[in-house]
Design a protein around this motif. Structure first.
Motif, short mmCIF file in Angstrom:
data_model
loop_
_atom_site.label_atom_id
_atom_site.label_comp_id
_atom_site.label_asym_id
_atom_site.label_seq_id
_atom_site.Cartn_x
_atom_site.Cartn_y
_atom_site.Cartn_z
N MET A 192 0.70 -1.26 0.06
CA MET A 192 -0.05 0.01 0.17
C MET A 192 0.92 1.43 -0.10
O MET A 192 0.58 2.32 -0.79
N SER A 193 1.82 1.25 0.85
CA SER A 193 2.80 2.58 0.78
C SER A 193 3.39 2.66 -0.61
O SER A 193 3.73 3.97 -0.94
N VAL A 194 4.02 1.75 -1.25
CA VAL A 194 4.53 1.65 -2.48
C VAL A 194 3.57 2.44 -3.43
O VAL A 194 3.86 3.19 -4.38
N CYS A 195 2.31 1.69 -3.27
CA CYS A 195 1.15 2.21 -4.37
C CYS A 195 0.92 3.68 -4.27
O CYS A 195 0.90 4.52 -5.15
N ILE A 196 0.86 4.19 -2.97
CA ILE A 196 0.63 5.60 -2.71
C ILE A 196 1.81 6.35 -3.17
O ILE A 196 1.67 7.54 -3.89
N ALA A 197 3.22 5.93 -2.73
CA ALA A 197 4.24 6.69 -3.16
C ALA A 197 4.29 6.93 -4.71
O ALA A 197 4.29 7.91 -5.04
N ILE A 198 4.19 5.82 -5.31
CA ILE A 198 4.08 6.00 -6.99
C ILE A 198 2.93 6.64 -7.63
O ILE A 198 3.18 7.44 -8.43
N GLY A 199 1.94 6.70 -6.90
CA GLY A 199 0.88 7.38 -7.40
C GLY A 199 1.05 8.97 -7.32
O GLY A 199 0.72 9.72 -8.25
N ILE A 200 1.42 9.31 -6.09
CA ILE A 200 1.78 10.64 -5.87
C ILE A 200 2.76 11.29 -6.58
O ILE A 200 2.92 12.51 -7.36
N LEU A 201 4.02 10.59 -6.96
CA LEU A 201 4.92 10.78 -7.77
C LEU A 201 4.38 11.15 -9.48
O LEU A 201 4.81 11.94 -9.93
N ASN A 202 3.65 9.95 -9.67
CA ASN A 202 3.16 9.93 -10.90
C ASN A 202 2.35 11.32 -11.27
O ASN A 202 2.45 12.26 -12.30
N ILE A 203 1.71 11.75 -10.21
CA ILE A 203 0.76 12.97 -10.40
C ILE A 203 1.55 14.12 -10.31
O ILE A 203 1.25 15.08 -11.34
N VAL A 204 2.09 14.34 -9.24
CA VAL A 204 3.05 15.47 -8.93
C VAL A 204 3.89 16.00 -10.10
O VAL A 204 4.13 17.21 -10.55
N VAL A 205 4.70 14.91 -10.56
CA VAL A 205 5.84 15.09 -11.41
C VAL A 205 5.45 15.63 -12.82
O VAL A 205 5.70 16.41 -13.32
N SER A 206 4.60 14.79 -13.28
CA SER A 206 3.74 15.05 -14.50
C SER A 206 3.22 16.32 -14.78
O SER A 206 3.38 16.99 -15.55
N ALA A 207 2.31 16.51 -13.77
CA ALA A 207 1.63 17.76 -13.60
C ALA A 207 2.64 19.15 -13.59
O ALA A 207 2.25 20.19 -14.24
N ARG A 208 3.63 18.84 -12.83
CA ARG A 208 4.56 19.84 -12.65
C ARG A 208 5.52 20.28 -13.95
O ARG A 208 5.42 21.43 -14.34
N VAL A 209 5.78 19.12 -14.55
CA VAL A 209 6.81 19.43 -15.56
C VAL A 209 6.28 19.26 -17.11
O VAL A 209 6.62 19.46 -18.04
N ARG A 210 4.83 18.93 -17.14
CA ARG A 210 4.04 18.54 -18.38
C ARG A 210 4.83 17.62 -19.23
O ARG A 210 4.73 17.96 -20.37
N LEU A 211 5.39 16.69 -18.68
CA LEU A 211 5.97 15.51 -19.57
C LEU A 211 5.52 14.28 -18.77
O LEU A 211 5.25 14.21 -17.79
N PRO A 212 5.42 13.15 -19.72
CA PRO A 212 4.83 11.88 -19.41
C PRO A 212 5.90 11.06 -18.49
O PRO A 212 6.33 9.97 -18.73
N VAL A 213 6.31 11.52 -17.16
CA VAL A 213 7.19 11.07 -16.65
C VAL A 213 6.58 9.98 -15.75
O VAL A 213 5.50 10.49 -14.96
N SER A 214 6.93 8.55 -16.01
CA SER A 214 6.27 7.53 -15.18
C SER A 214 7.01 7.02 -14.00
O SER A 214 8.43 6.88 -14.39
N PHE A 215 6.48 6.56 -13.15
CA PHE A 215 7.22 5.89 -11.83
C PHE A 215 6.41 4.77 -11.54
O PHE A 215 5.24 4.34 -11.95
N ALA A 216 7.02 3.76 -11.16
CA ALA A 216 6.67 2.34 -10.94
C ALA A 216 7.21 1.76 -9.74
O ALA A 216 8.56 2.43 -9.25
#
Length: 404
Positions: free
Chosen positions: A56-80
């Motif tokens: 659960m903690s890793v799901c939440i971490a990569i969920g937040i990373l995907n949302i925040v980073v991509s919204a911030r830089v406007r690039l399709p940066v994916s985390f897993a």
């Protein structure tokens, strides 16, 4: 007015395609390997509650990373999460000190990832590991798990054969969904045949279970250092390569620092490494997300939302995994990793001059040996690099004429 309506429809389609691609990437990434994550954490000494907390903690971490980073830089940066990393964890077992020592090793690996982003020579050193050697080490780690489906068919055919058949049918008619289909069939079989102990589902609503890390030399050498190398060589660097292949040249240092910090936080709740996505990144950053590169950035945001929605199911999944036959879970994980094994072997043997060192790395890693308390992946990496240096700069042996 018709032009306005048409423009609105086009705008919605512009967002719909990357959103669907991102959701697909998250579902495929989660369904393909969440059983592997739970099995690896359990094999490393985690209780079902700790394994559920880690997932659960890793799901939440990569969920937040995907949302925040991509919204911030406007690039399709994916985390897993690191699939090769959890495959490695599954092979090493429980170290001295139990799961708290594993959490300590996770924290060490996270710290090294942060340092890689802060210290440029360290990043260059990791980048200097030949991709063929890194792929061969990964293939050696995956081999045992990829043999599990065949072993399961021999030992429990009534359970394993339907899963294998579902996977084969999926490959034939819906290749991308082959592993999720096998996971669904496995879930149905487990739901109808697994008898959970009394009270197993009590408190199955997800909760964070804090794990106080303990630092032991055994866990750091056997888990922390190899996990760092595997995560960097098999996830972060390929992830950057996937992005570059799709026209996105990213500065790696900030991404390493972010994923290292996220990994450090999740280590306190039993979670392993978060990192750049590699395979699913191709879905979010490639033409499947949108024909225009500038319109692909919503895909990772969609993937992040899906990961956050999937996180609450971690504890329930962990309860079923704990009560299920371990070999069956390993069999599903093996099916999920066959494509990774294929890609790793292909990458290891792509050039002729690298084949012998790569094969030496592969067989050493697959042997499972432990020397001086250090596991086989480390020795495979060291041995392969040493042989490569010897063949390149040493005296080459004469080629024998084996012709008749």
């Amino acid at each position: 007015m018709s032009q306005s309506l048409t423009g609105g429809a086009v705008g919605r389609r512009d967002y719909l395609q990357p959103v669907m691609a991102g959701a697909l990437a998250a579902v495929v990434g989660y369904a393909s390997t969440f059983t592997l994550v739970l099995a690896a954490l359990t094999a490393a000494g985690a209780s079902p509650q700790q394994a559920g907390s880690g997932l659960m903690s890793v799901c939440i971490a990569i969920g937040i990373l995907n949302i925040v980073v991509s919204a911030r830089v406007r690039l399709p940066v994916s985390f897993a999460w690191s699939t090769p990393g959890v495959a490695f964890i599954l092979t090493v077992g429980e170290p001295v000190g139990g799961f708290p020592a594993v959490a300590g090793a996770f924290l060490v690996a996270a710290g090294l990832i942060v340092l890689t982003g802060l210290i440029k020579p360290l990043a260059r050193l990791i980048a200097a590991i030949p991709s063929a050697i890194a792929n061969a080490m990964l293939a050696g780690m995956l081999l045992t798990l990829c043999l599990a489906p065949i072993t399961a068919v021999a030992e429990m055919p009534l359970l394993a054969l339907p899963i294998l058949l579902a996977w084969v049918i999926g490959l034939r008619f819906a290749r991308r969904y082959a592993v999720p289909i096998a996971v669904v069939v496995t879930g149905v079989l487990l739901a109808t045949t697994t008898h959970l102990p009394a009270g197993a589902l009590d408190g199955s609503w997800p909760v964070f279970v804090p794990v106080m890390p303990v630092f032991t030399l055994d866990a750091i050498v056997r888990i922390g250092l190899p996990l760092y190398v595997v995560t960097m060589a098999s996830q972060n660097l390929p992830g950057l390569a996937v992005m570059k292949a799709n026209g996105f040249d990213l500065p790696p240092a900030p991404l390493f620092i972010l994923t290292g910090i996220a990994s450090a936080v999740t280590a306190f709740f039993g979670g392993h490494s978060s990192n750049l996505a590699a395979i699913t990144a191709a879905i979010c950053a490639g033409p499947e997300a949108h024909p225009e590169r500038s319109k692909r950035w919503p895909a990772p945001i969609s993937a992040g939302v899906v990961y956050l929605l999937l996180a609450p199911g971690a504890s329930l999944a962990a309860a079923f995994i704990a009560a299920s036959p371990p070999l069956l879970i390993q069999a599903v994980a093996g099916l999920a990793l066959l494509s990774s094994l294929t890609a790793a072997l292909a990458g290891a043997l792509v050039t002729e001059e690298m084949r012998l060192p790569a094969i030496f790395t592969f067989v050493t890693t697959a042997s499972g040996i432990t020397i001086l308390g250090v596991g086989a992946p480390f020795w495979g990496l060291v041995g392969g690099i040493a042989m490569l240096v010897l063949l390149r700069f040493g005296i080459k042996p004469p080629v024998e004429n084996t012709g008749i």
